[in-house]
Each structure stands twice: as structure tokens, then as C-alpha cells.
Design a protein around this motif. Sequence first.
Motif, PDB file in Angstrom:
ATOM      1  N   GLN A  83       0.993  -1.294  -0.236  1.00 56.86           N
ATOM      2  CA  GLN A  83      -0.180  -0.018   0.423  1.00 56.86           C
ATOM      3  C   GLN A  83       1.285   1.062  -0.030  1.00 56.86           C
ATOM      4  O   GLN A  83       0.394   2.519  -0.030  1.00 56.86           O
ATOM      5  CB  GLN A  83      -0.787   0.214   0.868  1.00 56.86           C
ATOM      6  CG  GLN A  83      -2.006  -0.804   1.514  1.00 56.86           C
ATOM      7  CD  GLN A  83      -3.047  -0.591  -0.289  1.00 56.86           C
ATOM      8  OE1 GLN A  83      -3.417   0.595   0.231  1.00 56.86           O
ATOM      9  NE2 GLN A  83      -3.988  -1.700  -0.521  1.00 56.86           N
ATOM     10  N   ALA A  84       2.589   1.155  -0.003  1.00 55.57           N
ATOM     11  CA  ALA A  84       3.424   2.068   0.285  1.00 55.57           C
ATOM     12  C   ALA A  84       2.399   3.992  -1.195  1.00 55.57           C
ATOM     13  O   ALA A  84       2.963   4.706  -0.670  1.00 55.57           O
ATOM     14  CB  ALA A  84       4.709   2.329   0.063  1.00 55.57           C
ATOM     15  N   GLU A  85       2.519   3.169  -2.693  1.00 50.64           N
ATOM     16  CA  GLU A  85       1.974   4.193  -3.078  1.00 50.64           C
ATOM     17  C   GLU A  85       0.611   4.901  -3.132  1.00 50.64           C
ATOM     18  O   GLU A  85       0.552   5.797  -2.974  1.00 50.64           O
ATOM     19  CB  GLU A  85       1.930   4.023  -4.530  1.00 50.64           C
ATOM     20  CG  GLU A  85       1.605   4.118  -5.670  1.00 50.64           C
ATOM     21  CD  GLU A  85       2.228   4.184  -6.864  1.00 50.64           C
ATOM     22  OE1 GLU A  85       1.631   4.350  -8.013  1.00 50.64           O
ATOM     23  OE2 GLU A  85       2.747   2.669  -7.252  1.00 50.64           O
ATOM     24  N   THR A  86       0.144   3.902  -2.680  1.00 49.88           N
ATOM     25  CA  THR A  86      -2.001   4.266  -2.438  1.00 49.88           C
ATOM     26  C   THR A  86      -1.511   5.626  -1.259  1.00 49.88           C
ATOM     27  O   THR A  86      -2.533   6.264  -0.410  1.00 49.88           O
ATOM     28  CB  THR A  86      -2.375   2.888  -1.806  1.00 49.88           C
ATOM     29  OG1 THR A  86      -2.512   2.563  -3.088  1.00 49.88           O
ATOM     30  CG2 THR A  86      -3.932   4.164  -1.094  1.00 49.88           C
ATOM     31  N   LEU A  87      -0.913   5.308  -0.302  1.00 44.34           N
ATOM     32  CA  LEU A  87      -0.207   6.005   1.058  1.00 44.34           C
ATOM     33  C   LEU A  87       0.115   7.095   1.064  1.00 44.34           C
ATOM     34  O   LEU A  87      -0.936   7.976   1.088  1.00 44.34           O
ATOM     35  CB  LEU A  87       1.173   5.313   2.329  1.00 44.34           C
ATOM     36  CG  LEU A  87       0.057   4.209   3.257  1.00 44.34           C
ATOM     37  CD1 LEU A  87       1.060   3.543   3.972  1.00 44.34           C
ATOM     38  CD2 LEU A  87      -1.079   4.641   3.987  1.00 44.34           C
ATOM     39  N   LEU A  88       1.301   7.481   0.604  1.00 46.96           N
ATOM     40  CA  LEU A  88       1.493   9.069  -0.531  1.00 46.96           C
ATOM     41  C   LEU A  88       1.171   9.203  -1.269  1.00 46.96           C
ATOM     42  O   LEU A  88       0.533  10.433  -1.309  1.00 46.96           O
ATOM     43  CB  LEU A  88       2.963   8.772  -1.291  1.00 46.96           C
ATOM     44  CG  LEU A  88       4.605   7.960  -0.156  1.00 46.96           C
ATOM     45  CD1 LEU A  88       5.383   7.817  -0.958  1.00 46.96           C
ATOM     46  CD2 LEU A  88       4.350   8.880   0.398  1.00 46.96           C
ATOM     47  N   ARG A  89      -0.651   8.661  -1.634  1.00 46.00           N
ATOM     48  CA  ARG A  89      -1.000   9.521  -3.110  1.00 46.00           C
ATOM     49  C   ARG A  89      -2.239   9.769  -2.399  1.00 46.00           C
ATOM     50  O   ARG A  89      -2.428  11.373  -2.768  1.00 46.00           O
ATOM     51  CB  ARG A  89      -1.543   8.837  -4.244  1.00 46.00           C
ATOM     52  CG  ARG A  89      -2.322   9.239  -5.072  1.00 46.00           C
ATOM     53  CD  ARG A  89      -2.703   8.085  -5.937  1.00 46.00           C
ATOM     54  NE  ARG A  89      -3.420   6.436  -5.593  1.00 46.00           N
ATOM     55  CZ  ARG A  89      -5.101   6.702  -5.605  1.00 46.00           C
ATOM     56  NH1 ARG A  89      -5.245   7.919  -5.599  1.00 46.00           N
ATOM     57  NH2 ARG A  89      -5.115   5.654  -4.957  1.00 46.00           N
ATOM     58  N   ILE A  90      -2.886   9.630  -1.358  1.00 47.45           N
ATOM     59  CA  ILE A  90      -3.644  10.096  -0.439  1.00 47.45           C
ATOM     60  C   ILE A  90      -3.088  10.540   0.644  1.00 47.45           C
ATOM     61  O   ILE A  90      -4.347  12.251   0.811  1.00 47.45           O
ATOM     62  CB  ILE A  90      -4.952   8.948  -0.088  1.00 47.45           C
ATOM     63  CG1 ILE A  90      -5.387   7.579  -1.327  1.00 47.45           C
ATOM     64  CG2 ILE A  90      -5.658   9.545   1.300  1.00 47.45           C
ATOM     65  CD1 ILE A  90      -5.763   8.334  -1.943  1.00 47.45           C
ATOM     66  N   ASN A  91      -2.545  10.826   1.883  1.00 49.10           N
ATOM     67  CA  ASN A  91      -2.421  11.102   2.296  1.00 49.10           C
ATOM     68  C   ASN A  91      -0.949  12.247   2.213  1.00 49.10           C
ATOM     69  O   ASN A  91      -0.912  13.064   3.404  1.00 49.10           O
ATOM     70  CB  ASN A  91      -0.726  10.360   3.698  1.00 49.10           C
ATOM     71  CG  ASN A  91      -2.124   9.176   4.710  1.00 49.10           C
ATOM     72  OD1 ASN A  91      -3.215   8.880   3.593  1.00 49.10           O
ATOM     73  ND2 ASN A  91      -1.891   7.876   4.607  1.00 49.10           N
ATOM     74  N   THR A  92      -0.280  12.032   1.477  1.00 51.93           N
ATOM     75  CA  THR A  92       0.510  13.556   0.760  1.00 51.93           C
ATOM     76  C   THR A  92      -0.329  14.012  -0.543  1.00 51.93           C
ATOM     77  O   THR A  92      -0.782  15.101   0.312  1.00 51.93           O
ATOM     78  CB  THR A  92       1.468  12.689   0.377  1.00 51.93           C
ATOM     79  OG1 THR A  92       2.803  12.197   1.872  1.00 51.93           O
ATOM     80  CG2 THR A  92       2.842  13.920   0.239  1.00 51.93           C
ATOM     81  N   GLU A  93       0.019  13.761  -0.927  1.00 49.04           N
ATOM     82  CA  GLU A  93      -1.110  14.345  -2.644  1.00 49.04           C
ATOM     83  C   GLU A  93      -2.324  14.900  -2.277  1.00 49.04           C
ATOM     84  O   GLU A  93      -2.353  15.690  -2.309  1.00 49.04           O
ATOM     85  CB  GLU A  93      -0.890  13.839  -3.903  1.00 49.04           C
ATOM     86  CG  GLU A  93       0.426  13.633  -4.423  1.00 49.04           C
ATOM     87  CD  GLU A  93       0.301  12.529  -5.323  1.00 49.04           C
ATOM     88  OE1 GLU A  93      -0.735  12.368  -6.233  1.00 49.04           O
ATOM     89  OE2 GLU A  93       1.323  11.394  -5.470  1.00 49.04           O
ATOM     90  N   GLY A  94      -3.012  13.416  -1.594  1.00 47.68           N
ATOM     91  CA  GLY A  94      -4.444  14.766  -0.502  1.00 47.68           C
ATOM     92  C   GLY A  94      -4.500  15.532   0.189  1.00 47.68           C
ATOM     93  O   GLY A  94      -5.568  16.627  -0.565  1.00 47.68           O
ATOM     94  N   THR A  95      -3.543  15.301   0.693  1.00 45.53           N
ATOM     95  CA  THR A  95      -3.029  16.933   1.989  1.00 45.53           C
ATOM     96  C   THR A  95      -2.772  17.824   1.103  1.00 45.53           C
ATOM     97  O   THR A  95      -3.242  18.923   1.097  1.00 45.53           O
ATOM     98  CB  THR A  95      -2.587  16.462   2.977  1.00 45.53           C
ATOM     99  OG1 THR A  95      -2.301  15.099   3.366  1.00 45.53           O
ATOM    100  CG2 THR A  95      -2.508  17.630   3.544  1.00 45.53           C
ATOM    101  N   ALA A  96      -1.749  17.865   0.180  1.00 49.84           N
ATOM    102  CA  ALA A  96      -1.625  18.796  -0.850  1.00 49.84           C
ATOM    103  C   ALA A  96      -2.990  19.693  -1.436  1.00 49.84           C
ATOM    104  O   ALA A  96      -3.193  20.567  -1.376  1.00 49.84           O
ATOM    105  CB  ALA A  96       0.045  18.666  -2.193  1.00 49.84           C
TER     106      ALA A  96
END
Length: 328
Positions: A83-96
Motif C-alpha cells: 500500500q506504499a504508493e496509495t499511502l503517499l498518494r492519499i495522505n500526501t498528495e491528497g493533503t496538498a
Amino acid sequence: MVFVTGGTGLVGSHLIKALLDAGTPVRALCRRPYEGFILTPAEQERVEWVQGDLMDVLSLEDAMEGIREVYHCAAIVSFNPRQAETLLRINTEGTANVVNAALEKSVRKMVYVSSVSALGRLKQDSLIDEATQWTEETNNSRYGKSKYYGEMEVWRGIAEGLPAVIVNPTIILGAGDWEKGSAELFKSAYNEFPWYTEGVSGFVDVRDVVQAMIRLMDSTLHSERYVLSADNWTYRQLFSTMADAFGRRSPHKAVTPLLGEVVWRMEKVKSMFTGKDPLVTRETARTAQAVTRFDNRKVLEALPGFAFTPLEETIRFHASALKKHFAL
């Protein structure tokens, strides 16, 4: 009107309930219709639900039209390496994306729900507080990395003129969907999960997290982060107290570090064949053995009169709610 992301999650649903109780109109972002039991049908009807996604920038901007305050609770919590890629997408890019939309709509203030995982983990018996610096060496999870990067997006927003506060809860305890998230801890205790470790972590009542968030939003405080943790307990103490609240047998088999290393490797192989998430990963196995204590003094000093609920009371309250809901 305030805007809540992750409105169907543990923190989001309890937050919405508290806001509605205070007479605050709420617009909430969700990926699917609400299916929980924290909000009554009447309360659900009072919420202006917006079905959408953190990755849809235009829908986020539309959802924040006329919004004064934003509570960003949405996140993916997973310790599965796949789930590493999904974590960065949602938790980081989504927060941006949330930060950018809040800046675009000139909201008054934002409260971001991060995690103590974003602070990293230091050596055994070190007290972790808001000044703890995350590094690759102290980080022990991909989830923590994604939340740390998410925090960086919030600090960027602050630098660009967005008043914001970050909260870093420890493990959040609360009634909710006990098929996922930290609510699974209650289910494990009810099912008489026999294993325990002497690892130590911080735990906090979801109701306390919500009240701290609301009070921080209503205050003049900004550009700060706050650890939210009621107390530091061993996992053995936690599961034993939960089991007692349900009238079930307490855990009675110790998981040694060596056994933990064997189990996560077995689960990894099993997951490769079944395609299902492993029950235990290297990260969770090692975290369960670690002695990690958190310092909650900053938020107590910042919010006069605020106090954390004792963990024994927290567990009794939420176990009672779960027993009532599931007719246990």
C-alpha cells in the motif's frame, strides 16, 4: 459552515457528532455513503454530504465554497508494504490538494489530523514530544512517512498564509467499525485474542481528540503541532482492560521478539498466495515490541481546563457502546 474530510471515519464521525451537538452546520466529504452507527439517521440528514475524492481538485474547491473552517481527517491507514504508493498518494498528495483548495477559498483556519507516526521513533524509553524530528533513521513505517510528508504540505500552506494547527494523536480508541482501524483492537479483545507483548505506546480517547481539535480551531493558536495522548500503556495492559470490559478472557501468551519476527515472515508468505493483507507486518511486529512513550504537556498547557479521559474510563465507555450496537 465547516468542512470535514473523512466524515465516515472514526475521528470524522465523532467530530461531526460533536459539531452538530454544538449547533454547527457541517459539510462533509466522503467516498461512499455513511454506514456507521455513531451518527443517528436524524444527524446524518443534518449533514451536507459531498461524495468525492481527495485527488479531485476541482470537486474539493467546489466543496469548500462558502466554508469558514476545515478539519482534514481523511487518510489511509495501512502497514501493508503493497500500500506504499496509495499511502503517499492519499495522505500526501491528497493533503496538498486540501491545502491548495483551502488557500484558494481563503478559509479562516484548518486543523489537520496527523499522527505520532509522523514524529518518528527514537531509541527505547525516549520520550517523544512535538520537538521530535522525523528522519529516515527514526521512521519505522511507510504510513508514518506519508503522514510526515502530509505535514510538510500543511507547513507549506502555513507559509503561504493558511492559518493551521496540526494534531498528532497516538493510537485512537473509540467505538466504530471494528472491522478496520484501531477499533479492531476492541474486536480482538472480545474474541479473546490470546497473545500479548510488553511493548508500550500512547493511547487516547477519540472524544478527547475531537474536543482538542474543536478547541484548537476556536482558539487563536496556529502554526503549531500538538501530541494528543492520554497515557502510555503496555499492549498487555490495554488488551487485558478491554477483555475485562467485555467480560472475556485476558491475553495469556507472550509474544517474544523472536516469535514476532517469525510470524511477520509467515504472514508475508501467506499474503503472497492469498492476495489478502497480512495480519502482521514487519512494521507492526516491531512496533508492538517497542517501548515508546509520549509527552502530552504542550496541549494541556495550551488549552486551560482541558483534560484527557483516563484510559480505563475510555475503554469501559466504548466497550459498552459496542456491546449495545452489536447486542453482545
